[in-house]
Design a protein around this motif. Sequence first.
Motif, PDB file in Angstrom:
ATOM      1  N   GLY A   1      28.349  37.313  47.857  1.00 18.13           N
ATOM      2  CA  GLY A   1      27.640  37.721  46.629  1.00 18.13           C
ATOM      3  C   GLY A   1      27.982  39.147  46.236  1.00 18.13           C
ATOM      4  N   LEU A   2      28.000  40.035  47.217  1.00 15.45           N
ATOM      5  CA  LEU A   2      28.319  41.441  46.909  1.00 15.45           C
ATOM      6  C   LEU A   2      29.768  41.575  46.445  1.00 15.45           C
ATOM      7  CD1 LEU A   2      26.431  43.142  49.890  1.00 15.45           C
ATOM      8  CD2 LEU A   2      25.984  43.576  47.460  1.00 15.45           C
ATOM      9  N   SER A   3      30.676  40.807  47.068  1.00 14.95           N
ATOM     10  CA  SER A   3      32.093  40.878  46.658  1.00 14.95           C
ATOM     11  C   SER A   3      32.262  40.393  45.227  1.00 14.95           C
ATOM     12  CB  SER A   3      32.977  40.008  47.553  1.00 14.95           C
ATOM     13  OG  SER A   3      32.831  40.380  48.875  1.00 14.95           O
ATOM     14  N   ALA A   4      31.524  39.326  44.878  1.00 10.24           N
ATOM     15  CA  ALA A   4      31.635  38.802  43.502  1.00 10.24           C
ATOM     16  C   ALA A   4      31.069  39.804  42.499  1.00 10.24           C
ATOM     17  CB  ALA A   4      30.893  37.463  43.404  1.00 10.24           C
ATOM     18  N   ALA A   5      29.998  40.496  42.884  1.00 14.30           N
ATOM     19  CA  ALA A   5      29.353  41.427  41.954  1.00 14.30           C
ATOM     20  C   ALA A   5      30.087  42.768  41.869  1.00 14.30           C
ATOM     21  CB  ALA A   5      27.908  41.670  42.398  1.00 14.30           C
ATOM     22  N   LEU A   6      30.847  43.102  42.929  1.00 11.41           N
ATOM     23  CA  LEU A   6      31.528  44.409  42.972  1.00 11.41           C
ATOM     24  C   LEU A   6      33.008  44.182  43.285  1.00 11.41           C
ATOM     25  CD1 LEU A   6      28.814  46.266  45.086  1.00 11.41           C
ATOM     26  CD2 LEU A   6      29.387  46.810  42.719  1.00 11.41           C
ATOM     27  N   PRO A   7      33.777  43.615  42.329  1.00 11.76           N
ATOM     28  CA  PRO A   7      35.176  43.322  42.625  1.00 11.76           C
ATOM     29  C   PRO A   7      35.908  44.623  43.008  1.00 11.76           C
ATOM     30  CG  PRO A   7      34.553  42.558  40.404  1.00 11.76           C
ATOM     31  CD  PRO A   7      33.386  43.309  40.961  1.00 11.76           C
ATOM     32  N   GLY A   8      36.710  44.533  44.019  1.00 10.13           N
ATOM     33  CA  GLY A   8      37.465  45.734  44.424  1.00 10.13           C
ATOM     34  C   GLY A   8      36.791  46.474  45.570  1.00 10.13           C
TER      35      GLY A   8
END
Length: 306
Positions: free
Chosen positions: A18-25
Motif C-alpha cells: 500500500g505504501l509503495s503504491a501511494a509513494l511511487p519511487g
Amino acid sequence: MKITFCCTDTKAEPWLQGLSAALPGADISVWQPSAPQADYAVVWAPPQQFMDEQPGLKALFNIGAGVDALLKLRLPLNTLVVRLDDAGMAVQMAEYVCHAVIRHFREFDGYETDMAGGRWGYRKPRMRTDFPIGVMGLGVLGERVAKALAQFDFPINGWSRSPKAIEGVRGFAGAEQFNDFLAASRVLVNLLPLTPDTANVINKDTLARLQPGAYVINVARGAHLVDEDLIAAIENGHVAGATLDVFRTEPLPAGHAFWNHPRITITPHTSARTLRDESIAQIARKMAALQRGEAVAGVVNPGRGY
Ligand code: NAP
Ligand code: GLV
C-alpha cells in the motif's frame, strides 16, 4: 525517500504494498537490526533497539491514535512523532460508545435475559435527563463521540485540559473543574490519552463522585482504571456496571475478575481499529507534505504526552 516499517503484531506485506503504491519511487522495507538509516518510519510498539539504531529519522508515524507505548521509549531528538489523526477511527468509536450507552440505558441486557427465559414483560421507560453522560477527553475521538451521543438527546458533559466550545456539550476544563464534571455525570466515558497525569484517573474517589447508578465505559487505556476500585464500586451499589474495551494487561489474563462479572461487558481492544487503507493514505499524504517542507496535523507533543 527511504521508509522503514517496524510494527509489532502487524502483517507487513499489505502495508508495504500500500505504501509503495501511494509513494511511487520510495524505498520501503521491513526493519531488521543493523538496517541502514531511513528518512521516515512507520511503527507500532517498536523495540528500543529500533530507536537507538535510527537516530536520524525525520518523522515516526504511529499506526494508532495513542502514543503511550512509543513515548515510553528513548526517542531520537528532533524526530517528529505523528499519530493517526482519525483515519476512520472516530466513527468506529462513536458506534461503540453509542451502542454501550444505549444498551445500558434501554436495558437491552435485561430484555435479552427475559426473552431467553420466555418472559414477555415491559420495563418502565427511563428518562434520558436522568442519564447525563460525561466524556473525558475531547480530542479527535472524544469530540466525535460527544457529538454522536448528543444526537440521542442525552445531556452531555465534556472534560479536557483546555476549554472547548462544542455544540450540545457542556464543557469543563482542567483539574479545577474535574470534580464538578464528575458530579454532573452519571455515565462516564473515557477517551483520554494515557499520560502521567491521567493514569489511574478512574479510581475509588472519582467513581464515588459520579451520580448514583453510575455506568463506566473505558475505551482509552487499561491503566486509566483501577480495576479493584471498579469492582468495589459495583459491589457497593454506587456503580451499576461497565463496558470495558481496554485492560492493564492485554490479552486480559485468564481468571481476571472482569471475565465473568455479571455487570461488566468486555471486548478485546476493538472499539476503534486501525483501518489499513485509510491509514496508508493519510501517512503517505503526510510524508509527501513533510518532503515539501509543509507542516502536518497530528504531531505529538512529547512533553505533554499526547
Ligand atoms: P487526542 O486527540 O490527543 O485527545 C486527547 C484529549 O484528552 C484532548 O481533548 C485533551 O485535552 C484531553 N486531555 C489530555 N490530558 C488531559 C488531562 N490531564 N486533563 C484533561 N483532559 C486531558 O486523542 P484521541 O485521538 O481522541 O484518542 C484518545 C485515546 O483513545 C488515545 O490516546 C488512545 O489511548 C485511545 N484509543 C483507543 C482505541 C481503542 O481501540 N480502544 C483506539 C484509538 C484510540 P486538550 O484538547 O485540551 O488538549
Ligand atoms: C488503539 O488503541 C490506538 O491507540 O489507536
